[in-house]
Design an enzyme around this catalytic site. Structure first.
Site, PDB file in Angstrom:
ATOM      1  N   CYS A 160     -44.022  81.871  -7.354  1.00  0.00           N
ATOM      2  CA  CYS A 160     -42.705  81.497  -6.124  1.00  0.00           C
ATOM      3  C   CYS A 160     -41.159  80.714  -6.984  1.00  0.00           C
ATOM      4  CB  CYS A 160     -42.420  80.648  -5.209  1.00  0.00           C
ATOM      5  SG  CYS A 160     -44.274  81.783  -4.287  1.00  0.00           S
ATOM      6  N   HIS A 291     -37.085  73.516  -1.702  1.00  0.00           N
ATOM      7  CA  HIS A 291     -38.036  74.926  -1.639  1.00  0.00           C
ATOM      8  C   HIS A 291     -38.690  74.760  -0.364  1.00  0.00           C
ATOM      9  CE1 HIS A 291     -40.461  77.467  -3.657  1.00  0.00           C
ATOM     10  NE2 HIS A 291     -41.637  76.649  -2.709  1.00  0.00           N
ATOM     11  N   HIS A 325     -39.511  82.782   3.331  1.00  0.00           N
ATOM     12  CA  HIS A 325     -39.925  82.608   1.368  1.00  0.00           C
ATOM     13  C   HIS A 325     -39.460  84.065   1.096  1.00  0.00           C
ATOM     14  CE1 HIS A 325     -41.174  81.585  -2.196  1.00  0.00           C
ATOM     15  NE2 HIS A 325     -42.065  80.949  -2.200  1.00  0.00           N
TER      16      HIS A 325
END
Lengths: 395, 346
Positions: A160, A291, A325
């Protein structure tokens, strides 16, 4: 060292298909997370996703793509890439010169075509048109061919945080004289592979995600792409750059394959290293694009790491509550959002937040505000402990 | 310039610098699988859960990390596909169980960054950690990354590596895409083949590198990577590379070519060889097979050649042997478009 500036941006997410559309949606506090309309999955009507509501056929038509084997990941990447190139005013000749680098990032590559890959890998077909498009590198290789890019090409995978590292790598190539300009970013598309992977880890939220809320239940997967054009400040005096990429750092949490350590050493080291690289004090950071995935583990650890680093934690938010995400794209998508904040001197709110996590008490920004913004930090933390932080500053 | 201090490989050969052709392990059904070591030092409970790519990468690297007397500042890995077997195992579950309840082990192991991640975990390394995946230039980008890191931090030491596994799945995919030979060809006769395709291979090669010349095994002097489909463009890049990196009157002792037995790409190698008139021409893919990060294994061979001053006969295509080997130029080509040059010196 020269200052590395951003001269072009491009982005496509569930919020919109351009930087302007994304900005308008962020200002309005819009959420792009919904049930699936285009992508068929068992979870289409039970889980929510940040799906880009533009079909592959529409994307192909828009860019006049008739080549076989072009996957959705590549199409989203091309969409953001073309916007960034045009925004920066790069010519075809500049793209094809030996000193233009293309650094991409993604996590699924052509595995968005889960069913086709299944048949090709298990040898029960003659080979589909996607046979050479499954690997992560395929996206960049197609773009290099399509745009005749002869300079250094690379693709990075750190889960990620992949595209945050692509941005770092491009900036470093320029600093070392290995490229005069670097087009950097990432893309990812929804895939049964990742949907079921994250589902098997029990970190997909049944509701729209609620980053940093005490009752958060996990993340929503999204899709999208973003690219930035990086150049040396002294070589683009005729351009009006958006921002300076002033700091970056990559560090490893070295704790667990799929969760962060309690104290958040990796996130702490990445943020601290980026501040140090930028030659700033922690109190200089005006805003953090966190994040903030909405998982129990990430948000608590990230909060703790921010509390460790900052005497007073600056305003922060998670735009994953808008986009979901976007995995390998998220570092670049959120870099673009950080750049928009700096350019327009405004901060975008986190959505769905009600109550702070008890142990940290940190509350994300909950409304759109205009205020002076000098330095913005953008965090990306990936599976395997791959943590990266970027800092953008007013040009 | 990068100094190499330790090297290790898990490859289809017990030792990559096999002395005689008789000792070279033979391919089976056009595949050269690795000879796996006992992997001492990896806890059994962890070893059992590792996929092959992670196992090879960690197995080759851990002993080097343990032997390194200076602290390691980061881990930089190149792998095009990482744990392909785990990836498709998970994919098979997704399809066969119609997205039902699945176990996450294969999913977590399948991400390409799992090798670098496991290494950081097992060695408690909180430094720079990255995985480059740009197919046939994944390892070269890892090397370029380390080159930049050592300029930025001259006192640092890094682990550099390249890893790729064969699974029946990626063999199927690449075979369907015409990258492997249809008829059976032994690796020992690879270069006589006049058909399309090459042999499949796998392996891991790891290097401990820094800026310290003291007691180094070899040094990597220069690197060039490029995307090109045209033979003449590669040749002009080669000439440019040699002019830039060789001293006046200096010659390359050995040109280590990534010739793969694929008739479609022979002209790339021939053109480069024609330009290397004073060098011994050597080849290595009969030892390794072909895969995206095979250049990591070729770098292991080049380091050994300059360090031990040995070039076994079965590697040699054209012998212009001089008394010693001080410089090796590696040229590799992956799937017809991704090219690299690496210059290795004593």
């Amino acid at each position: 060292m020269s200052r590395i500036v951003v001269t072009g941006i491009g982005v496509i997410t569930a919020l919109g298909d351009s930087a302007a559309a994304n900005r308008a949606a962020l200002k309005d506090g819009q959420c792009g997370i919904s049930f699936l309309e285009l992508f068929p999955s068992r979870y289409s009507e039970t889980l929510r996703f940040g799906e880009v509501k533009i079909s592959n056929e529409q994307l192909k038509q828009k860019f006049d793509i008739t080549d076989k084997g072009v996957t959705r990941t590549s199409l989203l990447a091309i969409h953001a890439f073309e916007e960034a190139i045009e925004d920066s005013g790069l010519t075809k000749e500049q793209l094809a010169s030996y000193d233009t680098a293309l650094i991409g990032a993604n996590t699924v590559g052509g595995m968005c075509l889960t069913d086709e890959l299944y048949h090709d890998a298990n040898n029960d077909t003659e080979g589909s048109e996607y046979i050479s498009s499954y690997d992560i590198g395929s996206v960049n290789l197609y773009m290099q061919k399509r745009y005749n890019i002869k300079g250094i090409g690379n693709t990075i995978n750190t889960a990620c945080s992949s595209s945050a590292n692509a941005i770092m790598y491009g900036a470093r190539l320029i600093q070392h004289g290995l490229a005069q300009r670097a087009i950097v970013g990432g893309a990812d598309s929804l895939a049964k592979f990742t949907i079921n992977g994250f589902n098997s880890l029990h970190i997909l939220s049944p509701e729209i995600c609620r980053p940093f809320d005490i009752d958060r239940q996990g993340l929503n997967l999204g899709e999208g792409a973003a690219f930035l054009v990086l150049e040396k400040e002294e070589e683009v005096i005729s351009k009006k750059p958006y921002v300076v990429l002033s700091g970056y750092c990559n560090a490893s949490d070295a704790f667990h394959p799929s969760s962060l350590s309690d104290e958040g050493d990796g996130p702490y080291l990445a943020m601290q290293g980026a501040v140090q690289f930028a030659g700033l004090n922690t109190s200089d950071i005006d805003f953090v694009n966190a994040h903030g995935t909405g998982t129990v583990n990430n948000d608590e650890v990230e909060s703790k790491a921010m509390s460790r680093l900052f005497e007073t934690v600056p305003a922060f938010s998670s735009t994953k509550s808008n986009t979901g995400h976007t995995l390998g794209a998220s570092g670049a998508v959120e870099a673009v959002y950080s750049i928009l904040s700096l350019k327009h001197q405004e901060l975008y709110p986190s959505l769905q937040f009600e109550t702070a996590i008890e142990s940290t008490g940190l509350k994300p920004l909950q409304e759109y505000i205009q205020q002076p913004v000098q330095h913005v930090m953008s965090n990306s933390f990936g599976f395997g402990g791959n943590c990266s932080s970027l800092i953008f500053s007013r040009a | 310039m990068i100094y190499v201090h330790q090297i290790a490989a898990v490859s289809p050969q017990r030792d990559l610098l096999v002395e005689t052709i008789d000792e070279v392990n033979e391919s089976v059904n056009n595949i050269l699988k690795v000879v796996e070591p006992p992997y001492e030092g990896i806890p059994l409970s962890i070893l059992r859960r590792m996929g092959k790519a992670v196992r090879m990468g960690v197995g080759a690297a851990l002993p080097l990390i343990k032997n390194t007397t200076v602290p390691l500042n980061g881990i930089v890995i190149g792998t095009a596909n990482g744990g392909m077997e785990d990836c498709i195992k998970f994919l098979n579950q997704v399809i066969e169980f119609e997205e039902g309840t699945l176990t996450p082990t294969n999913f977590v192991q399948s991400t390409p960054n799992a090798i670098a991640a496991q290494l950081s975990l097992l060695s408690s390394n909180k430094g720079y950690n990255i995985t480059h995946v740009n197919r046939g230039l994944a390892f070269e980008n890892a090397l370029l990354d380390v080159w930049m890191l050592l300029k930025e931090n001259p006192s640092h030491t890094y682990l550099l590596g390249g890893v790729e596994e064969i699974s029946s799945y990626n063999y199927n995919i690449d075979h369907l895409a015409n990258w492997f030979k249809d008829e059976e060809v032994s690796n020992k006769k690879l270069y006589h083949s006049t058909s399309k395709g090459t042999l499949s291979g796998e392996g891991a090669a790891m290097f401990i590198v820094n800026n310290d010349p003291q007691d180094a095994i070899a040094k990597i002097d220069a690197l060039h990577l490029m995307h090109a489909e045209d033979v003449s463009e590669v040749k002009s890049q080669l000439i440019h590379f040699l002019n830039k990196h060789l001293g006046k009157g200096e010659l390359v002792d050995v040109f280590l070519s990534g010739e793969s037995g694929d008739i479609r790409f022979v002209s790339f190698f021939q053109n480069c060889e024609h330009h290397m008139k004073d060098s011994t021409i050597a080849r290595f893919k009969h030892l390794t097979g072909d895969f995206a990060t095979v250049s990591a294994l070729s770098l292991n061979i080049a380091c050994q050649v300059v360090n031990k001053n040995i070039l076994p006969d079965h590697l040699i295509k054209i012998n212009r042997h001089k008394h010693s080997v001080n410089t090796v130029l590696i040229y590799n080509l992956h799937k017809g478009v991704q090219h690299s040059f690496m210059l290795v010196r004593k």
